[in-house]
Design a protein around this motif. Structure first.
Motif, PDB file in Angstrom:
ATOM      1  N   SER A 157     -14.702  -4.598  -8.761  1.00  0.00           N
ATOM      2  CA  SER A 157     -14.142  -3.871  -7.623  1.00  0.00           C
ATOM      3  C   SER A 157     -14.681  -2.456  -7.519  1.00  0.00           C
ATOM      4  CB  SER A 157     -12.612  -3.829  -7.758  1.00  0.00           C
ATOM      5  OG  SER A 157     -12.036  -3.158  -6.668  1.00  0.00           O
ATOM      6  N   GLY A 158     -15.098  -2.088  -6.290  1.00  0.00           N
ATOM      7  CA  GLY A 158     -15.488  -0.718  -5.980  1.00  0.00           C
ATOM      8  C   GLY A 158     -14.452  -0.078  -5.078  1.00  0.00           C
ATOM      9  N   SER A 159     -14.729   1.150  -4.664  1.00  0.00           N
ATOM     10  CA  SER A 159     -13.739   1.891  -3.885  1.00  0.00           C
ATOM     11  C   SER A 159     -13.534   1.305  -2.495  1.00  0.00           C
ATOM     12  CB  SER A 159     -14.163   3.353  -3.770  1.00  0.00           C
ATOM     13  OG  SER A 159     -15.445   3.448  -3.162  1.00  0.00           O
ATOM     14  N   SER A 160     -14.584   0.752  -1.904  1.00  0.00           N
ATOM     15  CA  SER A 160     -14.458   0.196  -0.551  1.00  0.00           C
ATOM     16  C   SER A 160     -14.955  -1.237  -0.462  1.00  0.00           C
ATOM     17  CB  SER A 160     -15.228   1.065   0.446  1.00  0.00           C
ATOM     18  OG  SER A 160     -16.607   1.103   0.113  1.00  0.00           O
ATOM     19  N   VAL A 186     -16.389  -8.710  -0.380  1.00  0.00           N
ATOM     20  CA  VAL A 186     -15.517  -8.141   0.642  1.00  0.00           C
ATOM     21  C   VAL A 186     -15.828  -6.654   0.695  1.00  0.00           C
ATOM     22  CG1 VAL A 186     -13.135  -7.743   1.375  1.00  0.00           C
ATOM     23  CG2 VAL A 186     -13.740  -9.862   0.194  1.00  0.00           C
ATOM     24  N   GLU A 187     -16.278  -6.161   1.849  1.00  0.00           N
ATOM     25  CA  GLU A 187     -16.750  -4.778   1.922  1.00  0.00           C
ATOM     26  C   GLU A 187     -16.210  -4.069   3.159  1.00  0.00           C
ATOM     27  OE1 GLU A 187     -21.011  -4.668   2.289  1.00  0.00           O
ATOM     28  OE2 GLU A 187     -21.061  -6.468   3.515  1.00  0.00           O
ATOM     29  N   ARG A 188     -16.490  -2.765   3.196  1.00  0.00           N
ATOM     30  CA  ARG A 188     -16.022  -1.883   4.263  1.00  0.00           C
ATOM     31  C   ARG A 188     -14.493  -1.869   4.326  1.00  0.00           C
ATOM     32  NH1 ARG A 188     -20.244  -4.113   8.888  1.00  0.00           N
ATOM     33  NH2 ARG A 188     -22.154  -3.715   7.710  1.00  0.00           N
ATOM     34  N   ILE A 189     -13.889  -1.932   3.158  1.00  0.00           N
ATOM     35  CA  ILE A 189     -12.436  -1.867   3.076  1.00  0.00           C
ATOM     36  C   ILE A 189     -11.980  -0.477   3.527  1.00  0.00           C
ATOM     37  CG2 ILE A 189     -10.466  -1.887   1.483  1.00  0.00           C
ATOM     38  CD1 ILE A 189     -12.036  -3.900  -0.227  1.00  0.00           C
ATOM     39  N   ARG A 235     -15.869  -6.554   6.392  1.00  0.00           N
ATOM     40  CA  ARG A 235     -16.754  -7.721   6.399  1.00  0.00           C
ATOM     41  C   ARG A 235     -16.541  -8.511   5.117  1.00  0.00           C
ATOM     42  NH1 ARG A 235     -22.261  -9.221   5.216  1.00  0.00           N
ATOM     43  NH2 ARG A 235     -23.164 -10.481   6.898  1.00  0.00           N
ATOM     44  N   ALA A 236     -16.467  -9.818   5.247  1.00  0.00           N
ATOM     45  CA  ALA A 236     -16.307 -10.699   4.086  1.00  0.00           C
ATOM     46  C   ALA A 236     -17.365 -11.782   4.119  1.00  0.00           C
ATOM     47  CB  ALA A 236     -14.916 -11.324   4.081  1.00  0.00           C
ATOM     48  N   ARG A 237     -18.001 -11.987   2.990  1.00  0.00           N
ATOM     49  CA  ARG A 237     -18.998 -13.055   2.856  1.00  0.00           C
ATOM     50  C   ARG A 237     -18.581 -13.956   1.703  1.00  0.00           C
ATOM     51  NH1 ARG A 237     -23.284 -10.274   1.504  1.00  0.00           N
ATOM     52  NH2 ARG A 237     -23.410 -10.878  -0.687  1.00  0.00           N
ATOM     53  N   HIS A 238     -18.578 -15.248   1.931  1.00  0.00           N
ATOM     54  CA  HIS A 238     -18.147 -16.224   0.931  1.00  0.00           C
ATOM     55  C   HIS A 238     -19.191 -17.326   0.840  1.00  0.00           C
ATOM     56  CE1 HIS A 238     -15.179 -18.528  -1.442  1.00  0.00           C
ATOM     57  NE2 HIS A 238     -15.552 -19.600  -0.740  1.00  0.00           N
ATOM     58  N   THR A 239     -19.722 -17.544  -0.345  1.00  0.00           N
ATOM     59  CA  THR A 239     -20.756 -18.568  -0.540  1.00  0.00           C
ATOM     60  C   THR A 239     -20.252 -19.629  -1.490  1.00  0.00           C
ATOM     61  OG1 THR A 239     -22.544 -16.974  -0.182  1.00  0.00           O
ATOM     62  CG2 THR A 239     -23.105 -19.004  -1.355  1.00  0.00           C
TER      63      THR A 239
END
Length: 412
Positions: free
Chosen positions: A9-12, A32-35, A41-45
Motif C-alpha cells: 500500500s502507498g499513500s494514494s 487501485v490508484e488515484r485514491i 482507477r482500478a485494474r484487476h488481472t
C-alpha cells in the motif's frame, strides 16, 4: 489450497496479488490508484492459473484477462471494496479460494521488528510510531493495513518489513560515527532496505546452485529505480548500502545515494535551500535524473549510445559506485562465491552488469559476454564456466517472499 493475499500500500494507491502457495502461482493481481482524487482507477488481472489452469509447468493455453474501472475512490477502505467487487465479478472467487492470511509490505520496522509479525492493535501503534523514520511510507502502509483488516476481519494479517532481513547487521556496520547519545535518542542508525528481495534472491541462489545457504558468501545487487547492494554471509545480511533511509548508497533513478554531508551545509548557506528543499533535491531531483535529465536506465543508455555526454557521465558515475561497493563487500566478506543481479535494471541491462564487474577479474570474476547479452526466463548464469565466482541474473519476487513469510506466521 493455501491462498495468501499480498498487499503493498502507498499513500494514494495499493497493489495486490492473490497467490496459490501450494504451487507459488499468481491467481490474480491488481492496482487501485488515484485514491482520494476525483476519479480513481482500478485494474484487476486474472491469470491463467486463476482461471482454472491445472498448475503444471506446461505453457498456459488461457491468456491473462485484465479488467479496468474508473470511479471515485475516496480512501483505502473504498479501494478495498472496489478490489472485492473485482474478485466477485471477474474471479477468481474468494468464496471458493478464500485467503488464509493477508501479508502486508511495511517499509520500516526500525530496531523493533526483525521477523514477519502478526498484526495486532499494538503492532499498528508501533508501525505508526516508526513513521518518523519513514514518513513517506509507513503511514501509507498502515492505511492499507487498517483497510485490509476491515475487508478481511476473520483471517490473520502479517506485516513483513523491508528492514527485517538487515537486523543481522553487526554494530560496526549499522553505527554512524556521530554523537552516541544524540543518535540513540533519535534512533539514528543504518537499517537497510529491500530486505525482502535480498532474502528471496539469496535463498533462490542457494537452491539453484544446490548448495547450502549457510556455506555461501554472496553479493546481491538489487538495481531498480531504487537500488541497493547487500553482502550476505551464510544467509545473513552483514553489510548493506542503504542506511537510516533508502537514500544512502548507490546512485538511483532520482536519488543521490552517498554524498558528503557538507554539501548540504554548503547548499543551505550559499543557495539558501531549506530542509524541505534539500530533501526534495536528494530524493526527487538527483541520481540519473539530476545528472542527465532522465531517470530510466533504458533512456539513459539510448542517449549515451547517441553520444550524449551528460548521459555517458551519468552511466559512468552509476557504474563507478557499483564497483566501489563490490570491492568493499569483497573485503568485508573475505571473498565471494556468488554475485547476483536482480530487479528491473539488474535483470535487464547487460551494460550495467558488464560495467559493474569489469574490474573484478583480480577476484576471480569472469563474465561471459554472450551469456550476459542473452535474455531468458528464470535464473541464469552469466559468468564463464572457468570463473571462480558464479555470476547470476535472478528475477526477484517480493510478493512470493512476503506470502511465504505470511503463511509461516499464520500457520504457526
Amino acid at each position: 489450497m493455501s491462498v495468501v493475499l499480498v498487499v503493498n500500500s502507498g499513500s494514494s494507491s495499493f497493489k495486490y496479488q492473490l497467490l496459490d502457495m501450494d504451487h507459488e502461482q499468481v491467481l490474480a493481481s491488481g492496482l487501485v490508484e488515484r485514491i482520494g482524487e476525483a476519479t480513481g482507477r482500478a485494474r484487476h488481472t486474472v491469470t491463467a492459473a486463476g482461471m482454472g489452469a491445472d498448475g503444471t509447468d506446461a505453457a498456459p493455453t488461457v491468456l491473462d484477462a485484465t479488467y479496468t474501472r474508473e470511479l471515485p475512490i475516496p480512501d483505502h477502505t473504498a479501494g478495498f471494496a472496489v478490489m472485492l467487487e473485482a474478485f466477485a465479478e471477474n474471479g477468481p472467487s474468494l468464496t471458493e479460494r478464500p485467503p488464509v492470511a493477508v501479508g502486508h509490505r511495511v517499509v520500516h520496522g526500525g530496531a523493533r521488528f526483525f521477523a514477519p509479525t502478526l498484526i495486532t492493535p499494538l503492532v499498528e501503534i508501533n508501525i505508526d510510531e516508526l513513521s518518523v523514520l519513514a514518513p513517506l511510507h509507513n503511514p501509507a502502509n498502515l492505511a492499507g493495513i487498517v483497510a485490509a483488516r476491515r475487508a478481511f476481519p476473520d483471517v490473520p494479517h502479517v506485516a513483513v518489513f523491508d528492514t527485517a532481513f538487515h537486523q543481522t547487521l553487526p554494530p560496526a556496520a549499522y553505527t554512524y560515527a556521530i554523537d552516541a547519545e544524540l543518535a540513540a535518542a533519535h534512533r539514528i542508525r543504518r537499517y537497510g532496505f529491500h530486505g525482502t528481495s535480498h532474502k528471496f534472491v539469496s535463498e533462490a541462489v542457494a537452491a539453484f546452485l544446490d548448495r547450502p545457504l549457510a556455506e555461501l558468501k554472496q553479493i546481491v545487487f538489487h538495481l531498480g529505480n531504487g537500488a541497493s547492494v547487500t553482502a550476505i554471509d551464510g544467509g545473513r545480511s552483514v553489510e548493506t548500502s542503504m542506511g537510516l533511509t533508502p537514500l544512502e548508497g548507490l546512485v538511483m533513478g532520482t536519488r543521490s545515494g552517498d554524498i558528503d554531508p557538507a554539501v548540504l551545509v554548503q547548499l543551505a548557506r550559499r543557495a539558501h535551500l531549506s530542509i524541505d528543499d534539500l530533501d526534495d533535491l536528494l530524493n526527487k531531483r538527483s541520481g540519473l535524473l539530476g545528472l542527465a535529465g532522465v531517470s530510466d536506465m533504458r533512456d539513459l543508455l539510448e542517449r549515451a549510445e547517441r553520444g550524449d555526454a551528460a548521459a555517458t557521465l551519468a552511466f559512468d558515475v552509476y557504474v563507478h559506485r557499483l564497483r566501489a561497493y563490490a570491492g568493499s563487500y569483497l573485503a568485508q566478506l573475505g571473498g565471494v562465491d556468488v554475485i547476483s543481479f536482480t530487479a528491473g535494471v539488474g535483470e535487464n541491462s547487460p551494460a550495467v552488469r558488464a560495467g559493474a564487474l569489469a574490474t573484478l577479474g583480480f577476484a576471480g570474476v569472469e563474465l561471459d559476454p554472450e551469456r550476459n547479452e542473452t535474455r531468458g526466463p528464470g535464473i541464469r548464469i552469466i559468468s564463464t564456466d572457468a570463473s571462480a565466482v558464479t555470476v547470476l541474473v535472478v528475477p526477484t519476487d517480493e510478493e512470493v517472499e512476503i506470502a511465504r513469510q505470511t503463511l509461516e506466521v499464520a500457520q504457526s
